[in-house]
Design a protein around this motif. Structure first.
Motif, mmCIF file in Angstrom:
data_model
loop_
_atom_site.group_PDB
_atom_site.id
_atom_site.type_symbol
_atom_site.label_atom_id
_atom_site.label_comp_id
_atom_site.label_asym_id
_atom_site.label_seq_id
_atom_site.Cartn_x
_atom_site.Cartn_y
_atom_site.Cartn_z
ATOM 1 N N ARG A 1 0.855 -1.185 0.000
ATOM 2 C CA ARG A 1 0.000 0.000 0.000
ATOM 3 C C ARG A 1 0.890 1.234 0.000
ATOM 4 N N LEU A 2 0.716 2.077 -0.987
ATOM 5 C CA LEU A 2 1.544 3.271 -1.090
ATOM 6 C C LEU A 2 0.907 4.455 -0.374
ATOM 7 N N ALA A 3 -0.420 4.517 -0.333
ATOM 8 C CA ALA A 3 -1.080 5.652 0.299
ATOM 9 C C ALA A 3 -1.556 5.241 1.679
ATOM 10 N N GLY A 4 -1.031 5.880 2.711
ATOM 11 C CA GLY A 4 -1.393 5.487 4.053
ATOM 12 C C GLY A 4 -2.385 6.423 4.710
ATOM 13 N N LYS A 5 -2.713 7.526 4.077
ATOM 14 C CA LYS A 5 -3.593 8.516 4.680
ATOM 15 C C LYS A 5 -4.844 8.710 3.834
ATOM 16 N N GLY A 6 -5.751 9.572 4.317
ATOM 17 C CA GLY A 6 -7.003 9.809 3.616
ATOM 18 C C GLY A 6 -6.824 10.656 2.378
ATOM 19 N N GLY A 7 -7.928 10.858 1.679
ATOM 20 C CA GLY A 7 -7.890 11.615 0.437
ATOM 21 C C GLY A 7 -8.394 10.744 -0.689
ATOM 22 N N ASP A 8 -8.906 11.368 -1.719
ATOM 23 C CA ASP A 8 -9.446 10.655 -2.866
ATOM 24 C C ASP A 8 -8.349 10.559 -3.914
ATOM 25 N N ILE A 9 -7.752 9.395 -4.029
ATOM 26 C CA ILE A 9 -6.596 9.196 -4.899
ATOM 27 C C ILE A 9 -6.981 8.234 -6.005
ATOM 28 N N ARG A 10 -6.620 8.568 -7.229
ATOM 29 C CA ARG A 10 -7.104 7.773 -8.353
ATOM 30 C C ARG A 10 -6.147 7.877 -9.551
ATOM 31 N N GLU A 11 -6.441 7.085 -10.567
ATOM 32 C CA GLU A 11 -5.820 7.207 -11.881
ATOM 33 C C GLU A 11 -4.292 7.108 -11.888
ATOM 34 N N PRO A 12 -3.720 6.122 -11.213
ATOM 35 C CA PRO A 12 -2.255 6.023 -11.269
ATOM 36 C C PRO A 12 -1.762 5.581 -12.646
#
Length: 430
Positions: free
Chosen positions: A412-423
């Motif tokens: 898992r690269l994202a450990g915090k909140g937020g709307d992350i998309r489209e890598p």
């Protein structure tokens, strides 16, 4: 089903939106690597803390260890309490007892001009021989990149294949009403904003030389395609035809971009020069055709179409012609991406109301399910074809994940909140 060229993506995004009950949180540039799963054969390697890195703004050994562990091919052996640099003669019997096949150590020294001298050496513990080493003199801003290069060196020495840790990722985040296109290290850290907009940004895709990103922006209150120079930040409008313009995909030679246009009615595939000009329509169809991606040799284009009654992945010659259906399992398969060696197709399938990442071995049609999550999207292969990055929701938050092709090792690269998309994973750096 509407005639919108991004219909398939938007349908899924609506589902994701309904799942996203948590409030939007500020997107953090600092990511945390968490690895789960157990792989098959893994090479055990120890990476001792580098001498002098306590005074360095970047902990080189920690970054190297995280990179290697995320690969799924290497297993990190505990080297805590062991301080050694590139000149240390290791007690190979001791490291064999610890279960390591290989061992790395090094040093970080700040120079008088503010730059850092980073050196390391890699040993074959089994044979008691050196694999070699390297040294770098870099500004502080390049210390993380140097750590990734060291991980690339170790990975290649131990596996015989090129590492991808010094390559980059692009992805899009949404915080409040602001959309940001980020360019980050392959571990998600060191994210730099390439573009911020009050309107959606979707479908970023790297040019073959890794210097430009094509993407779709809604700044004009409709989808239009831009090409963005990453180093300079300059961008140019590529496609703003009547109707919508979406889903850009670079040809392997970097001269053309395939995309979806609705200028002549329904959403259809076109190919146009990277510097613009008149688009060439690829096929005549009454269906929705979208999400084109080139095969690595440029001879064919994979795409999504509902011509058979539901979204499925097809393949057509890059010059046009009659398409062939590729996916047959399930009634909803979208977001194709092809491995750099052309042997694997990764895509998203709808299964039981969830959207899951799958991979098909194109030679025999065998399909592997790679995830147990239910909101996966936008898979993208690493340039060595050994990992796939994708976006998902895990533990109630959006995340960027990587997985090995057998699905056994995920990070898992994202450990915090937020709307992350489209890598989108960039090609090897040149």
């Amino acid at each position: 089903m509407t005639g919108h060229p991004t219909t398939f993506k938007l349908v899924r995004r609506t589902v994701l939106g309904s799942l996203a009950a948590v409030p939007a949180l500020p997107v953090l540039a600092q990511f945390k690597v968490e690895v789960t799963g157990v792989g098959g054969t893994q090479i055990p390697v120890a990476v001792a803390n580098f001498r002098g890195e306590d005074a360095s703004p970047q902990k080189i050994a920690s970054i190297v260890r995280a990179d290697l562990e995320r690969s799924g091919v290497l297993r990190i052996v505990d080297a805590s309490g062991q301080a050694m640099d590139e000149n240390t003669r290791p007690d190979v019997a001791l490291w064999r007892q610890k279960g390591a096949d290989a061992l790395a150590g090094g040093s970080v020294t700040r120079q008088g001009d503010g730059r850092y001298d980073v050196r390391f050496r890699l040993w074959d513990v089994i044979k008691g021989q050196e694999y070699g080493g390297q040294s770098y003199v870099v500004p502080q801003a390049d210390l993380r990149l140097t750590a990734h290069k060291i991980a690339d060196y170790i990975y290649e020495k131990l596996t015989g294949e090129r590492g991808v840790f010094s390559s980059r990722l692009a992805y899009v985040s949404k915080a409040g009403r602001r959309y940001t296109l980020w360019v980050a290290d392959s571990d998600g850290e060191n994210a730099q904003a390439a573009l911020t907009s009050g309107e959606p940004i979707i479908s970023p895709t790297w040019s073959p030389d890794g210097r430009q990103l094509a993407y779709v922006s809604f700044e004009a209150r409709k989808p239009v395609v831009y090409v963005h120079d990453v180093a300079s930040g300059r961008r140019r409008l590529l496609a703003n035809f009547k109707g919508s313009n979406s889903a850009p995909a670079w040809s392997p030679d970097g001269r053309s971009i395939a995309l979806t246009l609705s200028r002549d009615g329904g959403s259809q595939l076109y190919v146009m020069g990277v510097n613009g000009g008149e688009p060439r329509r690829l096929m005549q169809s009454s269906a929705i055709d979208t999400e084109p991606v080139y095969s690595p040799d440029g001879s064919s284009i994979y795409f999504v179409s509902d011509r058979g009654g539901s979204p499925q992945i097809y393949r057509v010659a890059a010059s046009g012609g009659s398409p062939q259906r590729v996916t047959f399992n399930g009634s909803y398969n979208i977001s194709p991406t092809v491995s750099p060696d052309g042997k694997w197709l990764a895509y998203i399938t709808r299964n039981g109301g969830g959207y899951k990442l799958q991979a098909m071995e194109l030679g025999n049609g065998a399909v592997l399910s790679l995830t147990d999550t239910a909101a996966d999207e936008s898979p993208s292969f690493a340039p060595n074809g050994k990992l796939i990055v994708y976006a998902t929701r895990q533990g109630g938050t959006d995340a960027l994940m990587t997985t090995t092709l057998d699905g056994k090792i995920k990070a898992r690269l994202a450990g915090k909140g937020g709307d992350i998309r489209e890598p989108a994973w960039a090609p090897f750096p040149r």
